[in-house]
Write a protein that holds these residues in place. Sequence first.
Motif, mmCIF file in Angstrom:
data_model
loop_
_atom_site.group_PDB
_atom_site.id
_atom_site.type_symbol
_atom_site.label_atom_id
_atom_site.label_comp_id
_atom_site.label_asym_id
_atom_site.label_seq_id
_atom_site.Cartn_x
_atom_site.Cartn_y
_atom_site.Cartn_z
ATOM 1 N N GLY A 185 0.812 -1.197 0.000
ATOM 2 C CA GLY A 185 0.000 0.000 0.000
ATOM 3 C C GLY A 185 0.851 1.254 0.000
ATOM 4 N N GLU A 186 0.199 2.398 0.177
ATOM 5 C CA GLU A 186 0.893 3.677 0.156
ATOM 6 C C GLU A 186 0.824 4.409 1.496
ATOM 7 O OE1 GLU A 186 2.749 4.675 -2.283
ATOM 8 O OE2 GLU A 186 2.234 2.959 -3.562
ATOM 9 N N ASP A 187 0.266 3.756 2.519
ATOM 10 C CA ASP A 187 0.112 4.444 3.800
ATOM 11 C C ASP A 187 1.346 4.334 4.697
ATOM 12 O OD1 ASP A 187 -0.084 1.764 4.333
ATOM 13 O OD2 ASP A 187 -1.960 1.892 5.471
ATOM 14 N N GLY A 188 2.364 3.580 4.244
ATOM 15 C CA GLY A 188 3.609 3.492 5.014
ATOM 16 C C GLY A 188 3.456 2.806 6.346
ATOM 17 N N ALA A 189 2.610 1.773 6.415
ATOM 18 C CA ALA A 189 2.346 1.095 7.685
ATOM 19 C C ALA A 189 3.529 0.272 8.172
ATOM 20 C CB ALA A 189 1.113 0.200 7.552
ATOM 21 N N TRP A 190 4.419 -0.125 7.257
ATOM 22 C CA TRP A 190 5.556 -0.977 7.623
ATOM 23 C C TRP A 190 6.860 -0.355 7.132
ATOM 24 C CZ3 TRP A 190 4.412 -4.989 10.736
ATOM 25 C CH2 TRP A 190 3.108 -5.503 10.697
ATOM 26 N N ARG A 191 7.940 -0.666 7.819
ATOM 27 C CA ARG A 191 9.272 -0.219 7.416
ATOM 28 C C ARG A 191 10.280 -1.347 7.639
ATOM 29 N NH1 ARG A 191 12.275 0.966 12.026
ATOM 30 N NH2 ARG A 191 11.044 1.254 13.937
ATOM 31 N N ILE A 192 11.477 -1.169 7.087
ATOM 32 C CA ILE A 192 12.547 -2.152 7.239
ATOM 33 C C ILE A 192 13.256 -1.930 8.575
ATOM 34 C CG2 ILE A 192 14.764 -2.981 6.340
ATOM 35 C CD1 ILE A 192 12.447 -3.801 4.618
ATOM 36 N N GLY A 193 13.319 -2.976 9.391
ATOM 37 C CA GLY A 193 13.986 -2.903 10.679
ATOM 38 C C GLY A 193 15.399 -3.451 10.606
ATOM 39 N N VAL A 194 16.278 -2.953 11.440
ATOM 40 C CA VAL A 194 17.670 -3.398 11.479
ATOM 41 C C VAL A 194 17.786 -4.653 12.346
ATOM 42 C CG1 VAL A 194 18.549 -1.070 11.129
ATOM 43 C CG2 VAL A 194 18.211 -1.927 13.461
ATOM 44 N N PRO A 195 18.883 -5.406 12.219
ATOM 45 C CA PRO A 195 19.098 -6.547 13.106
ATOM 46 C C PRO A 195 19.006 -6.114 14.574
ATOM 47 C CG PRO A 195 20.692 -6.577 11.326
ATOM 48 C CD PRO A 195 19.968 -5.273 11.219
ATOM 49 N N GLU A 196 18.253 -6.874 15.338
ATOM 50 C CA GLU A 196 18.016 -6.504 16.731
ATOM 51 C C GLU A 196 17.572 -7.724 17.516
ATOM 52 O OE1 GLU A 196 15.055 -3.584 19.367
ATOM 53 O OE2 GLU A 196 15.145 -3.415 17.181
ATOM 54 N N GLY A 197 18.021 -7.806 18.770
ATOM 55 C CA GLY A 197 17.581 -8.895 19.630
ATOM 56 C C GLY A 197 17.912 -10.250 19.044
ATOM 57 N N ARG A 198 16.876 -11.083 18.854
ATOM 58 C CA ARG A 198 17.092 -12.438 18.331
ATOM 59 C C ARG A 198 17.086 -12.489 16.814
ATOM 60 N NH1 ARG A 198 16.359 -16.298 22.342
ATOM 61 N NH2 ARG A 198 17.393 -17.647 20.828
ATOM 62 N N LEU A 199 16.918 -11.361 16.139
ATOM 63 C CA LEU A 199 16.915 -11.318 14.677
ATOM 64 C C LEU A 199 18.231 -10.737 14.189
ATOM 65 C CD1 LEU A 199 13.272 -10.092 13.970
ATOM 66 C CD2 LEU A 199 14.176 -12.417 13.808
ATOM 67 N N ALA A 200 19.000 -11.539 13.470
ATOM 68 C CA ALA A 200 20.327 -11.116 13.026
ATOM 69 C C ALA A 200 20.326 -10.535 11.623
ATOM 70 C CB ALA A 200 21.292 -12.306 13.077
ATOM 71 N N THR A 201 19.148 -10.432 11.004
ATOM 72 C CA THR A 201 19.060 -9.887 9.652
ATOM 73 C C THR A 201 17.983 -8.806 9.619
ATOM 74 O OG1 THR A 201 17.451 -11.579 8.998
ATOM 75 C CG2 THR A 201 19.787 -12.069 8.623
ATOM 76 N N PHE A 202 17.873 -8.117 8.464
ATOM 77 C CA PHE A 202 16.837 -7.111 8.322
ATOM 78 C C PHE A 202 15.458 -7.762 8.489
ATOM 79 C CE2 PHE A 202 18.961 -3.430 5.808
ATOM 80 C CZ PHE A 202 19.936 -3.347 6.793
ATOM 81 N N ASN A 203 14.481 -6.993 8.899
ATOM 82 C CA ASN A 203 13.158 -7.518 9.215
ATOM 83 C C ASN A 203 12.113 -6.444 8.947
ATOM 84 O OD1 ASN A 203 13.074 -5.973 11.971
ATOM 85 N ND2 ASN A 203 14.987 -7.171 12.024
#
Length: 359
Positions: A233-251
């Motif tokens: 969509g175009e409302d920008g509800a989601w963004r790319i997150g950096v590695p953090e906590g238990r996630l070692a890759t983008f999310n």
Amino acid sequence: MKTTPKWPKYIVHGATVTTEQGDGKSYCCQKPNWCCDSHTARLAAVEALYFAKTGDSAYGDQAFRSFNWVTYFQGFPPKGETPWGQDQWWFTDEFSDGPRRLMDGLWAVPEWAPADQSHFLGSTSVVTRISYDRGAVTYSTFDADATDVLRLDFEPKSVSAGGRSLSSRRNPDGFSFDPATRVLRVRHLNSRDIDIEGDGGSAPPETVDFDNPRLPAGAILRGQYPAGVIDWGEDGAWRIGVPEGRLATFNMVASDSHGRQAGFTFEAPRLFLGIDVHNPSGGEMALKLRSPANPDITVSVPAGQLLRVRTGWRNPTGRVDFETIGSGSLGDLRFDNLAYLKISPAPDPGASAFARFHR
């Protein structure tokens, strides 16, 4: 593999664990279970290779137990630091040495690979491309002369190299298939391109991992990503997150830090299999997943934990929504490895589809 003064080994829950970098008095790992998973994985790989060559079951059992111990140390630790941060974690152990040696073990003993999935396990060459489909595997190797090992979830009816059918007798080239273990061994001499086709098997899932294609950290997800798969969509509800906590890759992260609901739309109906959910907050959170074509499901994600959510849905859907229940907002969670089937499922695809959604 015997213990030595500079490389002492321990038995931990039946697994042989080795230390490293010792001088006979002190070591990188002072006690069992501290670390040293990469060197233990190397030890297990050697034992697995020895077992494959000799049939000595004692070495096979020991390799299996040591590999099992190693798996508890793979992945990003809760308090691990990034390579560019303070107190660096040994990324080579977690994401290089350990997994590569595990692959050596599966190549040596392919029966250890999942029986309900098709996997390419090893080659005397380098694999340059590969694709999986229901009842089919197609791949290419760097060298035309190579020996390859796979474990399949289907029975191959034909194996060809460069369009030429190979014989089921490997003399000098050809293939062999063990229906009991579903292990396929291919020997090809004159072509890099191999096609395997057969009956049965399940369709492999597709995964959106937010690393391929790579977007900048913090980028707002708009329109199609990946192309032809999801419309954000175009409302920008989601963004790319950096590695953090238990996630070692983008999310993916909800853009509204206080919002409680957001979703996405498939470009064409897909069977949504599940997603990884990480809760870096200090309290347990409840998450509801909704789809117009399937029953709602609600899961609890403990504080600081990573949970692999499997939907159990049976019907393709065009829309998936996430909503937090109780305390906490959707922006407190992190999401990765969005898994789906791009084809309409068979009458009851559940067991095979979910088994193929990464263990």
